[in-house]
Write an enzyme that holds these catalytic residues in place. Structure first.
Site, short mmCIF file in Angstrom:
data_model
loop_
_atom_site.label_atom_id
_atom_site.label_comp_id
_atom_site.label_asym_id
_atom_site.label_seq_id
_atom_site.Cartn_x
_atom_site.Cartn_y
_atom_site.Cartn_z
CD GLU A 101 151.75 22.53 84.40
OE1 GLU A 101 152.70 23.18 83.94
OE2 GLU A 101 151.90 21.44 85.00
CG HIS A 112 154.66 21.04 81.91
ND1 HIS A 112 154.91 22.11 82.73
CD2 HIS A 112 155.77 20.89 81.13
CE1 HIS A 112 156.11 22.60 82.46
NE2 HIS A 112 156.66 21.88 81.51
CB CYS A 149 159.26 20.83 83.92
SG CYS A 149 160.09 20.82 82.32
#
Length: 508
Positions: free
Chosen positions: A168, A166, A78
């Site tokens: 994660e 993202h 990001c």
């Protein structure tokens, strides 16, 4: 030495989640501020986190990547990706389309090392107000979405990559595949950081660090201090003395139960019953922070007295865990002062002892896994977190022995019911709160005016965010009925359905 991945933090709410995901791959990683980090021979790769800031801002966060980019594997996430584009000849602009929430990858280069095993149309999670409008000539796009042309890129001749989503977060369905590709395939990490390896290296390190020195540790009965105690016990044996102070604000019968469990673990534990002292000094106090300070001051004095009975103590052990360390480090500067909210906060200065923190690299769930590897009793490892000031911050208003007893009796019914119905292990933290408000009730033919009790149960991973647990209505009805019938002084039970944020887990 332990190989590691370095995560440079630009203030993203997801930074800790990146670390958790890397560690789920059995790879050790550390989070450091973007402007205060060290690259060493054990650093296998670097991840740049997201950020609430924009790379276009006048005061944008700019890391020094001179010892990283082109020399070590580098993944920008990001903001990290936008920095790698914007600051090396590309251009980042405000997004024309809303880029928050779910999106699907298209035109994925599945032959590229970063996207091996990732399917076309794979769902990812976007969270940014800017977008990469142009990339430098030596950058190549390796994935897009409908609205984001530069969904991911690579740099020719480098193991440097950027992704504008993202990986994660849970909503990126194949995010772990991407992270594994980077951490394991690109960085070459061995995936050998396991609970057993942590135990082995930590015990060895403690022996080297402490030698024949004596160590004192304040036990709380909780997971962190218990695991820290066993690690130290295995390292230095009889040179560890543990002190467990009963401040009169523990759960019902907890002092004797915990002392008994510690004895079975072979620990050298001194139990101190100091309830009367704490009650005396809390009399008349209603303000939450004043309560905390009174409890902390008395704890320090009692602990200090007991510790001085032991000859030649040189170290104070604490159950500090990694979120405590991370929270205390500012993204805007190299401050690394641990917050003073631990059970023995203030003691190091008073006692002039050196600090040893065996768990300060672990998240709470990792502490539990290490405890399991140490074969600690599951009843201790599975215990819900309990605040340092104990029931004092679950009794709104003045603390009296009578009010403590009322709350202990009600809390015991609630916690036992959670266990009996198989709900305890599905809840991260639960407890009862005695309010400083009375309500009208009817018992038999009599009108009552008694205490209101609130029940709280939350789901969380590390306590930084939490959501209220949807306990079954029939369970709540049963517990409410039992508390009102069996605990004199309570005639109304309510259930707290607020999340953190904006509320907190505790009421004070």
């Amino acid at each position: 030495m332990q190989e590691k991945i370095l995560i440079l933090d630009f203030g993203s709410q997801y930074t800790q989640l990146i670390a958790r995901r890397v560690r789920e791959l059995n790879v050790y990683c550390e989070i450091h501020p973007y402007n205060h980090f060290t690259i060493d021979a054990n650093t296998k790769g670097v991840i740049l986190s997201g950020s609430p800031f924009s790379v276009r801002d006048e005061n944008a966060l700019i890391p020094d990547l001179s010892k990283i980019k082109g020399l070590l594997p580098l993944l920008g996430v990001c903001y990290g990706a936008q920095f790698l584009a914007h600051n090396y000849g590309g251009e980042v602009m405000p997004s024309k389309h809303r880029e928050y929430g779910r999106a699907n990858l298209q035109h994925v280069n599945t032959e590229h090392i970063l996207f091996k095993g990732v399917s076309n149309n794979s769902q990812v999670w976007m969270s940014h107000g800017d977008t990469i409008a142009k990339i430098p000539s030596n950058y190549q796009i390796i994935a897009s979405t409908v609205d984001v042309k530069v969904g991911a890129f690579t740099i020719e001749g480098e193991t440097t990559f950027g992704i504008q989503f993202h990986p994660e977060v849970y909503h990126s369905s194949e995010g772990m595949v991407i992270l594994k590709n980077f951490v394991v395939t690109v960085c070459g990490c061995k995936q050998d950081w396991t609970p057993n390896s942590f135990v082995e290296t930590t015990i060895k390190g403690l022996r080297e660090k402490l030698g024949s020195d004596k160590v004192v540790l304040g036990l709380s009965g909780g997971v962190d201090s218990s695991v820290a105690a066993i690690l130290l016990h295995k390292a230095i044996g009889k040179n560890l003395t543990c002190i467990f102070v009963d401040n009169g604000l523990l759960r019902k019968n907890e002092f004797t139960q915990v002392l008994d469990s510690y004895k079975h673990m072979g620990l050298n534990v001194i139990g101190v019953d100091a309830a009367e002292l704490f009650y005396r000094d809390l009399a008349g106090i209603t303000e939450p922070e004043t309560k905390r300070k009174s409890i902390g001051k008395n704890f320090i004095e009692i602990f200090d007295q007991e510790a001085h009975k032991i000859q030649d103590v040189k170290w104070l052990a604490q159950g500090t865990i990694y979120p405590d360390v991370i929270e205390s480090i500012s993204v805007n500067g190299p401050s690394a002062t641990i917050k003073s909210h631990h059970n023995v906060g203030g003691l190091p200065e008073k006692m002039k002892l050196k600090i040893v923190e065996p768990l300060n690299l672990l998240f709470k769930d990792e502490v539990r896994r290490v405890g399991k590897a140490l074969e600690i009793d599951p009843s201790i490892l599975g215990r819900h977190p309990f605040p340092g000031p104990g029931l004092a911050i679950r009794i709104l208003g003045e603390i009296t022995p009578k009010r403590v007893q009322v709350l202990q009796d009600a809390d015991e019914i609630y916690i036992n019911a959670l266990k009996e119905d198989g709900l305890y292990d599905k809840v991260w933290q639960a407890g009862a709160i005695l309010l400083n408000a009375n309500s009208v009730g009817v018992m038999g033919d009599e009108r009552t005016y008694e205490n209101v009790l609130a029940l709280r149960a939350v789901a969380s991973t590390d306590g930084m965010t939490a959501d209220w647990v949807h306990l079954p209505y029939d369970f709540l009805a049963k517990v409410s009925n039992k508390i009102i019938n069996q605990v004199k002084g309570i005639n109304r039970v309510v259930y707290d359905i607020s999340s953190k944020p904006p509320a907190t887990i505790e009421w004070e």
